[in-house]
Write a protein that holds these residues in place. Structure first.
Motif, short mmCIF file in Angstrom:
data_model
loop_
_atom_site.label_atom_id
_atom_site.label_comp_id
_atom_site.label_asym_id
_atom_site.label_seq_id
_atom_site.Cartn_x
_atom_site.Cartn_y
_atom_site.Cartn_z
N LEU A 167 -4.76 57.46 14.27
CA LEU A 167 -3.19 56.65 14.10
C LEU A 167 -3.27 55.67 15.95
CD1 LEU A 167 -1.43 58.94 12.23
CD2 LEU A 167 -2.26 56.60 11.70
N SER A 168 -3.65 56.45 16.55
CA SER A 168 -3.77 56.04 18.22
C SER A 168 -4.84 56.49 19.07
CB SER A 168 -2.82 56.57 18.97
OG SER A 168 -2.70 58.13 19.01
N ASN A 169 -5.15 55.92 19.93
CA ASN A 169 -6.27 55.84 21.06
C ASN A 169 -6.25 57.33 21.39
OD1 ASN A 169 -4.46 55.78 22.91
ND2 ASN A 169 -5.74 55.86 24.35
N THR A 170 -5.36 58.26 20.91
CA THR A 170 -5.68 59.98 21.17
C THR A 170 -6.44 60.72 20.03
OG1 THR A 170 -3.83 60.38 21.17
CG2 THR A 170 -4.17 59.51 23.51
N SER A 171 -6.26 60.03 18.97
CA SER A 171 -6.42 60.69 17.68
C SER A 171 -7.45 60.09 16.65
CB SER A 171 -5.31 60.38 16.78
OG SER A 171 -5.16 59.33 16.03
N MET A 172 -8.73 59.55 17.37
CA MET A 172 -9.33 59.32 17.54
C MET A 172 -11.32 58.78 18.25
SD MET A 172 -11.09 56.76 15.06
CE MET A 172 -13.09 56.34 14.96
N PHE A 173 -12.09 59.84 17.55
CA PHE A 173 -12.82 60.46 17.93
C PHE A 173 -14.10 59.80 18.07
CE2 PHE A 173 -9.52 62.75 20.15
CZ PHE A 173 -10.06 63.32 21.53
N LEU A 174 -15.23 59.62 17.88
CA LEU A 174 -16.61 59.60 17.41
C LEU A 174 -17.48 61.24 17.57
CD1 LEU A 174 -18.37 57.71 15.68
CD2 LEU A 174 -19.42 56.93 18.06
N THR A 175 -18.27 60.94 16.37
CA THR A 175 -19.43 62.22 16.02
C THR A 175 -20.76 61.75 15.72
OG1 THR A 175 -18.77 63.89 13.97
CG2 THR A 175 -17.73 64.00 15.98
N LEU A 176 -21.36 62.23 15.68
CA LEU A 176 -23.25 61.41 14.97
C LEU A 176 -23.50 62.23 14.65
CD1 LEU A 176 -23.73 58.36 17.47
CD2 LEU A 176 -22.52 58.09 15.16
N ALA A 177 -24.43 62.13 13.59
CA ALA A 177 -25.35 62.80 13.30
C ALA A 177 -26.86 62.78 13.77
CB ALA A 177 -25.60 62.88 11.48
N ALA A 178 -27.56 63.68 14.21
CA ALA A 178 -29.19 63.01 14.56
C ALA A 178 -30.14 62.47 13.80
CB ALA A 178 -30.09 64.34 14.66
N GLY A 179 -29.87 60.89 15.12
CA GLY A 179 -30.80 59.76 13.70
C GLY A 179 -29.97 59.05 13.13
N ALA A 180 -28.52 59.06 13.23
CA ALA A 180 -27.39 58.43 12.62
C ALA A 180 -27.72 56.44 12.51
CB ALA A 180 -25.86 58.50 12.42
N VAL A 181 -28.48 56.44 13.93
CA VAL A 181 -28.23 55.30 14.79
C VAL A 181 -29.76 55.41 15.04
CG1 VAL A 181 -27.60 53.79 16.55
CG2 VAL A 181 -26.13 54.89 14.88
N ARG A 182 -30.11 54.17 15.73
CA ARG A 182 -31.94 53.63 16.22
C ARG A 182 -31.45 53.24 17.23
NH1 ARG A 182 -35.80 56.90 14.43
NH2 ARG A 182 -35.23 58.09 12.05
N ASP A 183 -32.33 53.30 18.52
CA ASP A 183 -32.11 51.76 20.16
C ASP A 183 -33.06 50.34 19.20
OD1 ASP A 183 -34.43 52.31 20.07
OD2 ASP A 183 -33.84 53.72 21.78
N MET A 184 -33.09 50.06 19.89
CA MET A 184 -33.36 49.01 19.92
C MET A 184 -34.93 49.22 20.12
SD MET A 184 -33.06 46.80 23.63
CE MET A 184 -31.57 47.97 23.94
#
Length: 100
Positions: free
Chosen positions: A38-55
């Motif tokens: 709802l705002s910048n203070t109620s939004m946080f990101l978590t990631l599982a291991a391997g959810a994204v790979r780099d270049m």
């Protein structure tokens, strides 16, 4: 409260260090229904291991909920009012369906 994304489109990007994601409508609706982001203070990101790979194909390190969850850097709220796009009525079942 949390929500795990179910689908997103990733448009092509020349800069391999930046990942832009276009969230699916179902995920956007779930975030709104759960009153997440709802705002910048109620939004946080978590990631599982391997959810994204780099270049180079290396998996991202996990970011767990709690102290390590990343706050959002930029936030734009939803300023678009809902718009009714279809109406269905079944006289057999008595169900009125509104599609937004």
């Amino acid at each position: 409260e949390a929500h795990a994304l179910t689908d997103a489109a990733v448009p092509p990007n020349d800069d391999g260090r930046v990942l832009h994601m276009v969230l699916a409508a179902a995920d956007l609706n779930a975030l709104k229904a759960k009153k997440i982001a709802l705002s910048n203070t109620s939004m946080f990101l978590t990631l599982a291991a391997g959810a994204v790979r780099d270049m180079h194909g290396l998996p991202v390190n996990p970011i767990h909920n709690g102290n390590r969850a990343l706050p959002v850097g930029a936030y734009t709220g939803d300023g678009v009012s809902p718009r009714l796009s279809a109406v269905r009525l079944s006289m057999h079942t008595g169900v009125l369906t509104l599609v937004f």
